[in-house]
Scaffold this motif. Structure first.
Motif, PDB file in Angstrom:
ATOM      1  N   CYS A  49      -5.079  -5.216 -39.532  1.00 34.10           N
ATOM      2  CA  CYS A  49      -4.581  -6.361 -38.774  1.00 34.10           C
ATOM      3  C   CYS A  49      -5.382  -7.600 -39.175  1.00 34.10           C
ATOM      4  O   CYS A  49      -6.601  -7.542 -39.323  1.00 34.10           O
ATOM      5  N   CYS A  55       2.763 -11.580 -34.596  1.00 37.17           N
ATOM      6  CA  CYS A  55       3.581 -10.501 -34.012  1.00 37.17           C
ATOM      7  C   CYS A  55       3.945 -10.786 -32.564  1.00 37.17           C
ATOM      8  O   CYS A  55       4.967 -10.306 -32.080  1.00 37.17           O
ATOM      9  N   GLN A  56       3.128 -11.560 -31.889  1.00 39.76           N
ATOM     10  CA  GLN A  56       3.416 -11.877 -30.492  1.00 39.76           C
ATOM     11  C   GLN A  56       4.651 -12.766 -30.358  1.00 39.76           C
ATOM     12  O   GLN A  56       5.328 -12.730 -29.346  1.00 39.76           O
ATOM     13  N   GLY A  59       7.674 -10.300 -32.704  1.00 39.83           N
ATOM     14  CA  GLY A  59       7.992  -8.949 -32.243  1.00 39.83           C
ATOM     15  C   GLY A  59       7.725  -7.890 -33.297  1.00 39.83           C
ATOM     16  O   GLY A  59       8.007  -6.719 -33.083  1.00 39.83           O
ATOM     17  N   HIS A  60       7.214  -8.294 -34.431  1.00 38.00           N
ATOM     18  CA  HIS A  60       6.812  -7.375 -35.504  1.00 38.00           C
ATOM     19  C   HIS A  60       5.728  -8.058 -36.331  1.00 38.00           C
ATOM     20  O   HIS A  60       5.575  -9.276 -36.289  1.00 38.00           O
ATOM     21  N   CYS A  61       5.024  -7.274 -37.085  1.00 39.23           N
ATOM     22  CA  CYS A  61       3.930  -7.791 -37.895  1.00 39.23           C
ATOM     23  C   CYS A  61       4.459  -8.466 -39.157  1.00 39.23           C
ATOM     24  O   CYS A  61       5.474  -8.046 -39.720  1.00 39.23           O
ATOM     25  N   ASN A  68       5.112  -1.370 -39.675  1.00 36.32           N
ATOM     26  CA  ASN A  68       6.265  -1.864 -38.911  1.00 36.32           C
ATOM     27  C   ASN A  68       7.266  -0.757 -38.609  1.00 36.32           C
ATOM     28  O   ASN A  68       7.811  -0.689 -37.509  1.00 36.32           O
ATOM     29  N   THR A  71       5.548   1.416 -35.855  1.00 33.69           N
ATOM     30  CA  THR A  71       5.509   0.786 -34.532  1.00 33.69           C
ATOM     31  C   THR A  71       6.907   0.694 -33.925  1.00 33.69           C
ATOM     32  O   THR A  71       7.054   0.755 -32.702  1.00 33.69           O
ATOM     33  N   ARG A 101      -2.524  -2.519 -35.373  1.00 30.63           N
ATOM     34  CA  ARG A 101      -1.268  -3.038 -35.927  1.00 30.63           C
ATOM     35  C   ARG A 101      -0.116  -2.902 -34.936  1.00 30.63           C
ATOM     36  O   ARG A 101       0.910  -3.568 -35.084  1.00 30.63           O
ATOM     37  N   ASN A 103      -0.062  -4.064 -32.151  1.00 26.21           N
ATOM     38  CA  ASN A 103      -0.185  -5.207 -31.243  1.00 26.21           C
ATOM     39  C   ASN A 103       1.167  -5.843 -30.958  1.00 26.21           C
ATOM     40  O   ASN A 103       1.378  -6.428 -29.903  1.00 26.21           O
ATOM     41  N   SER A 104       2.110  -5.716 -31.886  1.00 24.46           N
ATOM     42  CA  SER A 104       3.447  -6.283 -31.675  1.00 24.46           C
ATOM     43  C   SER A 104       4.145  -5.651 -30.473  1.00 24.46           C
ATOM     44  O   SER A 104       5.002  -6.275 -29.855  1.00 24.46           O
ATOM     45  N   THR A 108       6.833  -6.955 -27.004  1.00 22.98           N
ATOM     46  CA  THR A 108       8.209  -6.469 -26.989  1.00 22.98           C
ATOM     47  C   THR A 108       8.362  -5.422 -25.897  1.00 22.98           C
ATOM     48  O   THR A 108       7.394  -4.871 -25.406  1.00 22.98           O
TER      49      THR A 108
END
Length: 180
Positions: A49, A55-56, A59-61, A68, A71, A101, A103-104, A108
């Motif tokens: 990361c 991602c915040q 909604g994805h890295c 991805n 997650t 990773r 974190n997204s 969501t």
């Protein structure tokens, strides 16, 4: 009620004890009628990361690797099972990297509400699993309505494949899957 279960094996070693126990959990969960996917991090490309927090918003890295895809599977699972060897009294580095990773998922919607953990270590102390559980509980604390529902502590497994001959641990892992 059938649940969608994602088992993530984080060991990169062939014949890994944590993966052997994870497969027993898989067997128990399947026998209970759950939809189970077993995912190994072997041969997966998962970068660290960067802490950019994109991602915040997205909604994805933004890093293009296997994280991805993983997650997304985590997001859609009802149950996540982490299986990890214990290195230096902590979860494997690849497990921690994947958690970072993921974190997204914070930004969501996620379906998962139940988390299970399988640890294996050469050390026979019951305290070894606690450091891993502390890390997992730190991750769980970031989500609403998610809880640690169980764990199997595979202590005293020194060589690859030791878990195959430990009937007590195999039964504990199977029973954990059966009772999800």
């Amino acid at each position: 009620m059938s649940k969608k279960v994602l088992i993530i094996s984080t060991s990169l070693r062939a014949d890994a004890n944590s993966e052997i126990l994870a497969h027993e959990t898989e067997r128990g969960a399947k026998e209970s009628g759950h939809n189970v996917e077993f995912l190994s991090l072997k041969d997966k490309d998962i970068k660290f990361c960067k802490g950019c927090l994109a991602c915040q918003k997205l909604g994805h890295c933004v890093i293009e690797d296997d994280a991805n895809m993983i997650t997304e599977k985590m997001k859609n699972a009802d149950v996540i099972v982490w299986a990890t060897p214990v290195y230096y009294y902590e979860m494997s580095g690849q497990m921690k990297t994947l958690i970072d990773r993921a974190n997204s998922l914070f930004a969501t919607g996620h379906k998962f509400s139940e988390i299970y953990v399988i640890t294996t270590s050469a050390n026979t102390s019951d305290n070894v699993v606690q450091t891993v559980l502390n890390g997992v509980n730190g991750w769980i604390a970031c989500f609403n309505n998610v809880k640690l529902c169980g764990y199997v502590n595979g202590a005293g497994l020194e060589a690859p494949n030791d878990a195959k001959s430990n009937k007590t641990l195999l039964e504990k892992a199977y029973t954990m899957g059966k009772n999800m």
